[in-house]
Design an enzyme around this catalytic site. Structure first.
Site: not given
Length: 485
Positions: A239, A374
């Protein structure tokens, strides 16, 4: 006889406003475990293989209706929609659903769209209990250590339910009862249809209560029984945001346990989050801080994490994915990814391939054994097998208006800081020198270099930047050089 021998229908109530969520998104559309609350409820309903599923929607139906249709498509079955124009109580919501079940005779299960932990196993147990002994209504109940706030289940000596007494109306004796109403019921369709017609709104809320059906049924001499859920946590409603987080944590706990029992090692379950649609193979190791989301598939002997988020990814057997964010892409068998790698949608890394540190990819196909080690961006590109892309390379795919494709062949070696200005093709076995800007196609086996010889303009800093720290440092260094000379 079991529930499968009887016809059934499931009604999912999802018409409420959910004001305690304090959200522009209708309550049942909030998600845990990669599914909306109502999706969890509809999946549980579908697990019974009922003749009909009806979703009752009202508040926010412009949002909820399409969401229900999407879940129905995922389930590959029809989900009927009933509209509750005014939220006039749970009894009224079921009245709206009955319009979609005209002529149906069998058992109708009524559940809610905000109980995401409720499983089809528990619903099936409720259905079995209901049909085992002919019953008008079977209430799914739960036992709580602290039942405060819940309607208590009052039974007679035969175990039949005589009343559901709300907290405010309960005597001290009734308040001591730990069995409470979950809000989930199984009804005989004909008795439910008749009782709904008799509901009245003469109560404090001025609404039609579904629980009043129990009293009407008993008044007509029909038995009302209860079935107690094996795990009360399944019936926890959502709720507000606190309950959403609590339900999410419990669902994740169950999902993580299932993965470990299936053969995965999860180093720190408390920091590992796995959506319910994720598939995980055997002998997988998942390190702390990992999130596996959407329809991600993890093969056997894969190592994931730490600090990795994978969404709708497919990871091949034996691969390693470390400190990576990846979306909608495929990593091949025995490939390595990371650390600090960003894989955007449409990437395919082949078997034994590598995407290293600070590499970003998008719409890139990288062949078997090829490596991007890289500091590189690879977008809108195809790279063949066993090629190596040097550090700090950029696939320049956007000209300000359109995206263009770069094709790199197999067994290619490119130097650091190579720029590929798309559209361009580099042939098999070609090389490029460091700092090369490739604007034209490179033939197979060629060495691509660009730029002229380096030219040094002596004294430029002292002339153009006089008085700066750079100029002073340069002058001091030159004085030392002159003295040594």
């Amino acid at each position: 006889m079991s529930a499968s021998d009887f016809s059934s229908a499931v009604v999912v109530l999802a018409a409420g406003a959910g004001t305690r969520m304090k959200s522009d998104l209708q309550k049942t559309l909030h998600s845990i475990g990669g599914r909306s609350l109502i999706s969890h409820s509809l999946h549980a309903a579908a697990g019974l293989n009922p003749e009909h599923i009806v979703a009752v929607i009202g508040h926010g139906r412009d949002q909820v209706g399409p969401a229900v249709a999407q879940v129905a498509e995922e389930l590959d079955r029809e989900v009927l929609i009933a509209i509750q124009e005014e939220q006039n109580g749970t009894g009224h919501a079921v009245q709206c659903a009955m319009d979609q079940l005209e002529g149906f005779e069998g058992t109708i299960i009524v559940t809610n769209g905000d109980v995401p932990l409720l499983t089809d196993h528990t619903l099936s147990a409720l259905l079995d209990a209901h049909v085992e002994v002919p019953t008008a209504v079977t209430v799914l109940t739960m036992r709580l250590d602290d039942p405060t706030g819940y309607g208590r289940i009052v039974r007679n000596e035969e175990g039949e339910v005589t009343a559901i007494v709300e907290q405010k109306d309960a005597s001290a004796e009734v308040q001591a009862i730990d069995e409470v109403n979950s809000g989930v019921f199984a009804f005989d369709a004909a008795i439910l249809r008749s009782a709904l017609a008799e509901l009245k709104s003469d109560n404090a809320q001025g609404e039609l209560y579904l629980t009043d059906v129990l009293g009407i049924a008993r008044g007509e001499g029909h038995p009302v029984r209860a079935h107690t859920a094996a795990d009360a946590r399944e019936l926890a409603g959502v709720n507000d945001r606190v309950q959403l987080a609590e339900a999410g944590a419990e669902l994740n706990r169950r999902t993580v346990i299932a993965a470990m029992r299936g053969g995965a090692t999860i180093v720190d379950p408390a920091t590992t989050w796995i959506d319910v649609e994720v598939s995980i193979g055997r002998d997988v190791i998942i390190h702390p801080g990992t999130q596996l989301k959407g329809e991600t598939v993890i093969g056997d002997r894969v190592e994931v994490g730490p600090d990795t988020t994978l969404t709708n990814m497919t990871i091949g057997d034996g691969a390693s994915v470390i400190r990576t964010h990846g979306f909608d892409s495929t990593i091949g068998e025995n490939a390595t990814v990371g650390p600090f790698t960003y894989i955007r949608p449409g990437t395919t890394l082949g078997p034994e391939g590598k995407l290293g540190g600070f590499v970003e990819t998008k719409k890139a196909t990288i062949g078997r054994g090829s490596k991007v080690p890289h500091l590189t961006y690879v977008g809108d590109a195809t790279i063949g097998e066993e090629s190596n892309i040097g550090a700090s390379s950029v696939f320049v795919n956007y000209d300000g208006e359109n995206k263009h494709h770069t094709t790199i062949g197999s067994h290619v070696r490119t130097g650091s800081d190579t720029m590929f200005i798309a559209p361009v093709t580099v042939g098999d076995g070609a090389y490029s020198g460091a700092g090369t800007v490739i604007k034209d196609d490179v033939p197979p086996g060629a060495l691509a270099v660009s730029g002229g010889r380096q030219r040094n303009i002596e004294g430029w800093v002292q002339k153009k930047r006089p008085g700066t720290a750079a100029a002073q440092a340069a002058e001091a260094a030159q004085n030392v050089h002159n003295q040594e000379g």
